[in-house]
Design an enzyme around this catalytic site. Structure first.
Site, PDB file in Angstrom:
ATOM      1  N   LYS A  14       0.824  -1.212   0.000  1.00 55.57           N
ATOM      2  CA  LYS A  14       0.000   0.000   0.000  1.00 55.57           C
ATOM      3  C   LYS A  14       0.857   1.261   0.000  1.00 55.57           C
ATOM      4  CE  LYS A  14      -2.075  -0.577   3.986  1.00 55.57           C
ATOM      5  NZ  LYS A  14      -1.510  -1.849   4.426  1.00 55.57           N
ATOM      6  N   ARG A  89      -9.247   1.183   9.022  1.00 52.88           N
ATOM      7  CA  ARG A  89      -8.810  -0.173   9.320  1.00 52.88           C
ATOM      8  C   ARG A  89      -9.817  -0.912  10.198  1.00 52.88           C
ATOM      9  NH1 ARG A  89      -2.628   0.956   9.096  1.00 52.88           N
ATOM     10  NH2 ARG A  89      -1.760  -1.062   8.584  1.00 52.88           N
ATOM     11  N   ARG A 128      11.572  -6.132   4.719  1.00 51.17           N
ATOM     12  CA  ARG A 128      11.486  -4.696   4.988  1.00 51.17           C
ATOM     13  C   ARG A 128      12.166  -4.352   6.315  1.00 51.17           C
ATOM     14  NH1 ARG A 128       5.656  -2.018   4.993  1.00 51.17           N
ATOM     15  NH2 ARG A 128       5.559  -2.790   7.108  1.00 51.17           N
ATOM     16  N   ARG A 134      12.297  -0.943  10.365  1.00 53.20           N
ATOM     17  CA  ARG A 134      11.072  -0.658  11.124  1.00 53.20           C
ATOM     18  C   ARG A 134      10.970  -1.558  12.341  1.00 53.20           C
ATOM     19  NH1 ARG A 134       5.613   0.514   7.780  1.00 53.20           N
ATOM     20  NH2 ARG A 134       4.780  -0.442   9.662  1.00 53.20           N
ATOM     21  N   ARG A 145       0.287  -7.943  13.897  1.00 53.89           N
ATOM     22  CA  ARG A 145      -0.306  -7.074  12.874  1.00 53.89           C
ATOM     23  C   ARG A 145      -1.224  -7.868  11.949  1.00 53.89           C
ATOM     24  NH1 ARG A 145       4.666  -4.631  10.356  1.00 53.89           N
ATOM     25  NH2 ARG A 145       3.290  -3.218   9.247  1.00 53.89           N
TER      26      ARG A 145
HETATM   27  P1  AMP Z   1       1.264   1.044   8.917  1.00 51.55           P
HETATM   28  O1  AMP Z   1       2.421   1.931   8.626  1.00 51.55           O
HETATM   29  O2  AMP Z   1       0.063   1.396   8.101  1.00 51.55           O
HETATM   30  O3  AMP Z   1       1.616  -0.409   8.846  1.00 51.55           O
HETATM   31  O4  AMP Z   1       0.842   1.342  10.446  1.00 51.55           O
HETATM   32  C1  AMP Z   1       1.749   1.156  11.514  1.00 51.55           C
HETATM   33  C2  AMP Z   1       1.000   1.102  12.839  1.00 51.55           C
HETATM   34  O5  AMP Z   1       0.269   2.323  13.050  1.00 51.55           O
HETATM   35  C3  AMP Z   1      -0.069   0.010  12.925  1.00 51.55           C
HETATM   36  O6  AMP Z   1       0.464  -1.238  13.270  1.00 51.55           O
HETATM   37  C4  AMP Z   1      -0.978   0.582  14.012  1.00 51.55           C
HETATM   38  O7  AMP Z   1      -0.417   0.436  15.297  1.00 51.55           O
HETATM   39  C5  AMP Z   1      -0.978   2.050  13.673  1.00 51.55           C
HETATM   40  N1  AMP Z   1      -2.052   2.377  12.694  1.00 51.55           N
HETATM   41  C6  AMP Z   1      -1.904   2.782  11.399  1.00 51.55           C
HETATM   42  N2  AMP Z   1      -3.084   2.995  10.806  1.00 51.55           N
HETATM   43  C7  AMP Z   1      -4.026   2.713  11.756  1.00 51.55           C
HETATM   44  C8  AMP Z   1      -5.454   2.735  11.774  1.00 51.55           C
HETATM   45  N3  AMP Z   1      -6.171   3.104  10.695  1.00 51.55           N
HETATM   46  N4  AMP Z   1      -6.072   2.365  12.921  1.00 51.55           N
HETATM   47  C9  AMP Z   1      -5.392   2.017  14.023  1.00 51.55           C
HETATM   48  N5  AMP Z   1      -4.049   1.980  14.077  1.00 51.55           N
HETATM   49  C10 AMP Z   1      -3.368   2.320  12.964  1.00 51.55           C
END
Ligand code: AMP
Length: 185
Positions: A14, A89, A128, A134, A145
């Site tokens: 994404k 989400r 990654r 990360r 996750r």
């Molecule tokens: P991502 O970079 O999209 O993988 O997001 C990293 C982390 O941010 C996730 O594992 C969640 O802890 C938090 N996060 C990101 N987007 C959301 C969302 N829409 N709702 C809740 N937590 C989020």
């Protein structure tokens, strides 16, 4: 004026696709995960609030994410369009988004789901971890996750059932970009 909701499990690509399309269309990519990582790095109040969730791979509480995205979507640069990457989400987030988009008169054009099988995701996320460093790409956090995704985010595919376009996220990055662009053309 593209307004796209980009969905998919963690590691589906994404972020990469969102960045490519955002550059090409000159519209902001709005990604809560990126916003949270920046806030955590700066040690802001929001950063402190979300750190334990983000670090452990658990979703940040709906009300916190919704507030962040609402204020972001109300900024003037979103008039040109936007790409939402990683929001919504949960069903509660999707409902809040629907209400907000009506209020600001910015209906979305498309919901795209990048479809990638679990084992693929695990391999990509581990790669990654080495590439980008990360903290949430360790094996234990990856498991959390994916669990969060399956329990809380996958049901959104039903929420958007009649609107979502499934795109195979397993081919190479440029091929996936082409497939998205073909669909939107
Ligand atoms: P991502 O970079 O999209 O993988 O997001 C990293 C982390 O941010 C996730 O594992 C969640 O802890 C938090 N996060 C990101 N987007 C959301 C969302 N829409 N709702 C809740 N937590 C989020």
């Amino acid at each position: 004026m593209p307004r796209i909701i980009l969905m998919g499990p963690p590691g589906a690509g994404k972020g990469t696709q969102g960045e490519i399309l955002s550059d090409e269309w000159q519209v902001p990519r709005i990604a809560p995960g990126d916003i949270f990582r920046a806030e955590i790095k700066e040690g802001t109040e929001l950063g402190v609030k979300v750190k334990s969730f983000s670090d452990s791979g658990r979703l940040v509480p709906d009300e916190v994410v919704i507030e962040v995205i609402e204020s972001r979507l109300r900024q003037p640069d979103t008039q040109a369009g936007w790409i939402l990457d990683g929001f919504p989400r949960t069903v509660a987030q999707a409902e809040a988004l629907d209400n907000l988009l009506v209020e600001i008169n910015q209906p979305y054009d498309s919901v795209i789901n990048l479809d990638v099988p679990d084992q693929f995701l695990i391999d990509r996320l581990k790669a990654r971890a080495i590439d980008q460093g990360r903290v949430d790409d360790t094996e234990e956090v990856i498991t959390n996750r994916l669990e969060e995704y399956n329990a809380k985010t996958r049901p959104l595919l039903d929420f958007y059932a009649d609107k979502v376009k499934q795109i195979d996220g397993t081919p190479s990055m440029p091929e996936v970009t082409e497939a998205i662009k073909d669909f939107l053309a």
